[in-house]
Design an enzyme around this catalytic site. Structure first.
Site, mmCIF file in Angstrom:
data_model
loop_
_atom_site.group_PDB
_atom_site.id
_atom_site.type_symbol
_atom_site.label_atom_id
_atom_site.label_comp_id
_atom_site.label_asym_id
_atom_site.label_seq_id
_atom_site.Cartn_x
_atom_site.Cartn_y
_atom_site.Cartn_z
ATOM 1 N N CYS A 366 -31.639 4.382 15.205
ATOM 2 C CA CYS A 366 -30.466 3.798 16.003
ATOM 3 C C CYS A 366 -29.102 4.140 15.375
ATOM 4 O O CYS A 366 -28.281 4.571 16.447
ATOM 5 C CB CYS A 366 -30.901 2.346 16.192
ATOM 6 S SG CYS A 366 -30.746 1.387 14.430
ATOM 7 N N HIS A 418 -30.444 -3.128 13.746
ATOM 8 C CA HIS A 418 -30.384 -2.391 15.235
ATOM 9 C C HIS A 418 -28.964 -2.311 15.826
ATOM 10 O O HIS A 418 -28.395 -3.348 15.895
ATOM 11 C CB HIS A 418 -31.649 -2.951 15.884
ATOM 12 C CG HIS A 418 -32.006 -1.994 17.065
ATOM 13 N ND1 HIS A 418 -32.432 -0.668 16.752
ATOM 14 C CD2 HIS A 418 -31.960 -2.043 18.434
ATOM 15 C CE1 HIS A 418 -32.568 -0.202 17.844
ATOM 16 N NE2 HIS A 418 -32.118 -0.807 18.981
ATOM 17 N N HIS A 430 -29.930 2.932 23.321
ATOM 18 C CA HIS A 430 -30.182 2.925 21.861
ATOM 19 C C HIS A 430 -31.488 3.757 21.625
ATOM 20 O O HIS A 430 -32.357 4.228 22.350
ATOM 21 C CB HIS A 430 -30.631 1.398 21.304
ATOM 22 C CG HIS A 430 -31.563 0.795 22.195
ATOM 23 N ND1 HIS A 430 -32.651 0.178 21.680
ATOM 24 C CD2 HIS A 430 -31.853 0.810 23.533
ATOM 25 C CE1 HIS A 430 -33.572 -0.154 22.521
ATOM 26 N NE2 HIS A 430 -33.107 0.016 23.711
#
Length: 460
Positions: A366, A418, A430
């Site tokens: 990510c 994240h 993402h």
């Protein structure tokens, strides 16, 4: 008729007479030889006479007239005589060998094992006592298999080692087998020490030390196999396999416990993911461990954790110093051009598989995805998500616009782990662990529950 011919006739007559007249004693004393030789069809009368005369000279003082032969003794004598003739040994040599074999029985020779030494017996290089010892050692080492037993027997047959030393060496081989040590190495150790050490006490001491050393080497080899398997679980998540192999070998050499080894790998893996200097961290951990003795798993873990936190703080300080030296104002870009360029770059990465620590279209995580996209836009970001969250301008959720980074937490401590790029209209892009680079609904309940905040790195 000449005298020699008459002599042969008389001997043959008496041999036949004794065989026919002694049916109740066919396996006693000298009668055995007469019967045995008569059954050897490939022998001439002359051969039989010559062997009988030679046996008479050789065994006269050791073989009782009424000696009762056992079946295995008969097999041994018969095999020895037959082998002697097949190798063209003279009768006197065969008779002398028979005497050695017969006397070895008195010294406790294992009769079936004696058949393994027929050629050596015929060569005349063994005494009866030595032959008895060899048969006992041969039987003792039967479980080793011929690949290891025969080379050892050849060595002790060809050399006049003391019986006590031979016994010590054979015990060493049996102990090595029982402890599952490589018999190839054990055999070499046994023979080398037999050659070099004559004192029995010193030999036993040296072989005992050698056995312990082989045990340590085997334990080390077993540990290397286990630890290599453990390290294999980190290969796909670690940037350098060679470095990981070095760590594994060090763990085996230093005899670290399995728990300590796993914790060290986990610590280094975490450092690599956060773009810390993991090699420097490892060197620091080694330095600390090297000054300690008999560390427990708890103490080992504490050293790893402390050094990791020190390395992490240093990295943060360096990043802050670099940020202070750079332009702290967000980059100014044209809104229309920015949105088009952003979406074009994002589309290039859609479908890229997720790879922890990855930073390319072959595989990406990510924070690697956001860093690469922003790098294409001329904006420099830190490598990992929680570091990216520490920089940039904080933006309320109701003021989000395309290009803002949105951060999430999936852990108990609500720490950022994240990140994605907001695209507008409730969508964000993402690198998902399950789907790779994808576009998701930002307003979905799951993301709203785990949402931490948003940051902006530019002004339009």
């Amino acid at each position: 008729m000449g005298k020699r011919a008459l002599y042969l006739v008389l001997v043959t007559f008496f041999v036949t007479f004794f065989i026919n007249q002694s049916t109740a004693q066919t396996e006693r004393g000298w009668i055995l030889f007469h019967k045995m030789l008569k059954q050897m069809d490939d022998l001439t009368i002359q051969d039989r006479v010559d062997v009988i005369l030679a046996l008479n000279d050789s065994l006269d003082d050791v073989l009782p007239v009424d000696y009762e032969w056992q079946s295995d003794e008969i097999d041994g004598i018969r095999s020895l005589i037959a082998t002697g003739f097949s190798f063209d040994y003279p009768p006197e040599k065969i008779a002398a060998a028979c005497k050695i074999l017969f006397q070895s029985y008195k010294f406790g020779a294992i009769k079936r094992e004696a058949l393994n030494f027929l050629e050596v017996i015929l060569s005349g290089e063994l005494t009866a006592r030595r032959l008895a010892t060899l048969t006992r050692i041969s039987a003792k080492l039967a479980g080793l298999g011929d690949d290891f037993r025969i080379p050892f027997l050849r060595e002790i047959t060809a050399n006049d080692y003391p019986e006590e030393n031979i016994a010590a060496a054979s015990d060493f081989l049996l102990n090595a087998q029982n402890k599952h040590i490589s018999l190839d190495r054990a055999l070499v150790v046994a023979i080398v020490n037999l050659k070099q050490i004559s004192d029995s006490r010193a030999l036993k001491s040296e072989l005992s030390a050698a056995l312990n050393d082989l045990l340590r080497q085997r334990a080390k080899q077993d540990r290397l196999i286990r630890y290599t398997a453990i390290a294999g679980n980190f290969y796909n998540r670690f940037p350098s396999k060679d470095f990981l192999n070095d760590v594994t070998i060090e763990a085996v050499d230093k005899n670290w416990s399995k728990e300590s080894f796993i914790h060290l790998l986990t610590t280094l893996e975490k450092a690599a993911k956060e773009q810390l200097d993991y090699e420097s961290l490892y060197a620091k951990i080694l330095q600390r461990i090297g000054s300690e003795h008999l560390l427990s798993d708890k103490e080992f873990k504490k050293i790893c954790d402390n050094e990791f936190q020190i390395q992490k703080k240093k990295s943060i300080h360096r990043q802050q110093a670099n940020a202070n030296r750079q332009n702290v104002e967000p980059a100014h870009l044209n809104e229309s051009e920015f949105s088009k360029k952003l979406r074009k770059i994002v589309d290039e990465y859609l479908g890229t598989p997720y790879l922890w620590g990855g930073n390319s279209k072959w595989g990406i995580d990510c924070s690697g995805f956001t860093q690469r996209v922003f790098s294409r836009l001329g904006i420099s970001l830190p490598r990992v998500s929680h570091q990216q969250y520490r920089s940039g301008k904080k933006i309320p959720q109701d003021q989000l616009r395309p290009g803002d980074l949105v951060f999430f937490s999936n852990n108990y401590y609500n720490e950022v782990d994240h990140v994605g790029i907001y695209l507008g209209n409730g969508k964000f892009c993402h690198a998902s662990c399950s789907k790779g680079v994808t576009i998701s609904n930002f307003n979905k309940h799951y993301y709203q529950v785990h949402y931490v905040g948003a940051k902006r790195y530019f002004e339009l």
